[in-house]
Every structure is written in C-alpha cells, then in structure tokens.
Design a protein around this motif. Structure first.
Motif, PDB file in Angstrom:
ATOM      1  N   ILE A 191       0.877  -1.180   0.000  1.00  0.00           N
ATOM      2  CA  ILE A 191       0.000   0.000   0.000  1.00  0.00           C
ATOM      3  C   ILE A 191       0.912   1.227   0.000  1.00  0.00           C
ATOM      4  CG2 ILE A 191      -1.572   1.432   1.392  1.00  0.00           C
ATOM      5  CD1 ILE A 191      -3.080  -0.893   0.359  1.00  0.00           C
ATOM      6  N   LEU A 202       0.686   5.272   0.389  1.00  0.00           N
ATOM      7  CA  LEU A 202      -0.232   6.290   0.907  1.00  0.00           C
ATOM      8  C   LEU A 202       0.275   7.694   0.567  1.00  0.00           C
ATOM      9  CD1 LEU A 202      -2.756   6.639   2.831  1.00  0.00           C
ATOM     10  CD2 LEU A 202      -1.098   6.897   4.677  1.00  0.00           C
ATOM     11  N   PHE A 254      -4.461   6.431  -2.174  1.00  0.00           N
ATOM     12  CA  PHE A 254      -3.544   5.296  -2.059  1.00  0.00           C
ATOM     13  C   PHE A 254      -3.410   4.596  -3.398  1.00  0.00           C
ATOM     14  CE2 PHE A 254      -5.982   1.311  -2.210  1.00  0.00           C
ATOM     15  CZ  PHE A 254      -7.278   1.790  -2.184  1.00  0.00           C
ATOM     16  N   ALA A 287      -7.730   0.429   3.065  1.00  0.00           N
ATOM     17  CA  ALA A 287      -7.096   1.636   2.507  1.00  0.00           C
ATOM     18  C   ALA A 287      -8.146   2.616   1.986  1.00  0.00           C
ATOM     19  CB  ALA A 287      -6.124   1.245   1.396  1.00  0.00           C
ATOM     20  N   THR A 334      -8.334   6.204   3.981  1.00  0.00           N
ATOM     21  CA  THR A 334      -8.058   7.471   3.307  1.00  0.00           C
ATOM     22  C   THR A 334      -9.258   8.415   3.449  1.00  0.00           C
ATOM     23  OG1 THR A 334      -8.601   6.304   1.259  1.00  0.00           O
ATOM     24  CG2 THR A 334      -6.281   6.761   1.656  1.00  0.00           C
ATOM     25  N   PRO A 367      -2.532   0.027   5.813  1.00  0.00           N
ATOM     26  CA  PRO A 367      -2.598   1.485   5.580  1.00  0.00           C
ATOM     27  C   PRO A 367      -2.138   2.295   6.796  1.00  0.00           C
ATOM     28  CG  PRO A 367      -4.606   0.414   4.820  1.00  0.00           C
ATOM     29  CD  PRO A 367      -3.847  -0.609   5.620  1.00  0.00           C
TER      30      PRO A 367
END
Ligand code: FES
Length: 124
Positions: free
Chosen positions: A42, A44, A58, A70, A74, A114
């Motif tokens: 992942i 970010l 992401f 994720a 986010t 994440p």
C-alpha cells in the motif's frame, strides 16, 4: 467467527471499486508499506493545507481486506488535523472495517497495512 465472515459485502464492493485510489503529486506525506507476509503493498499519499489533511489517496495491490481498509482509511483521514495523525490507533482503523479480526492475525496485518504506511510516512 468463520474466516469467510470477514468478507462482508461492502468489503468486496470496495475491493472491486476502491475509493480514493490514485496518486497525489507533491504529497506532503508519502510512504509505501509492504506486508512482509504476502508481499502486497500500500502506498499512501496525503496533502496538507492549513494544518488539515486536504486529500488522501492510495495506490497498491493486495487482498480485499487491505484494499477496503485503505479505501476507508483514506476517507477517514480527510479533514483531520495533521498534527493529530500519530494519535490514530489500530482500533480506529478496525472500527472502520466493522469486522472482528482479533482471532485472525494474518488478516489483522492486512487491515492495518494502511495505518503502518501512515506511521512510516509520519516518521520520514
Ligand atoms: Fe496481502 Fe492481505 S494478503 S495484504
């Protein structure tokens, strides 16, 4: 809880149609985190304006749990104060997913990927 119970409909839906998927050019926070157990990743990106997370996105590939996490994470980050990011706990992320992973350490690692990326980005 049977292992398949973690794959709720909304998790599968987010896996198929992720939210906040993409890259932010010139991101203020950025980190890529690998799940060492499976090799999935992942990445970010956070954009800060006036001390607030203005945008969060992401990139990456992984299982349904990591991708759904994720997407939700986010969304959760947008509008939060940048100086409060380090106070985010794993329980906050798990609450977004609304599933009990307490007896599933493998899936727990997927769900927290994440958050691990966020912590790495903050340290940079
Ligand atoms: Fe790789 Fe879940 S199996 S992140």
């Amino acid at each position: 809880m049977a292992s398949e119970d973690v794959y709720r409909d909304f998790i599968i839906e987010l896996y198929k149609n992720p939210q906040n998927f993409g890259k932010i050019e010139g991101a203020d926070f950025h980190a890529k985190m690998h799940n060492t157990a499976c090799g999935d990743v992942i990445e970010l990106f956070l954009k800060v304006a006036g001390g607030t997370i203005e945008d969060a996105k992401f990139l990456g590939k992984g299982c349904a749990i990591s991708q759904a996490s994720a997407s939700l994470f986010t969304g959760y980050l947008k509008g939060r104060k940048a100086d409060a990011l380090e106070k985010i706990r794993k329980e906050d992320v798990l609450a977004l997913l609304k599933i009990d992973l307490s007896r599933n350490p493998t899936r727990m690692k997927c769900a927290l990927l994440p958050l691990d990326a966020l912590r790495k980005a903050i340290k940079k």
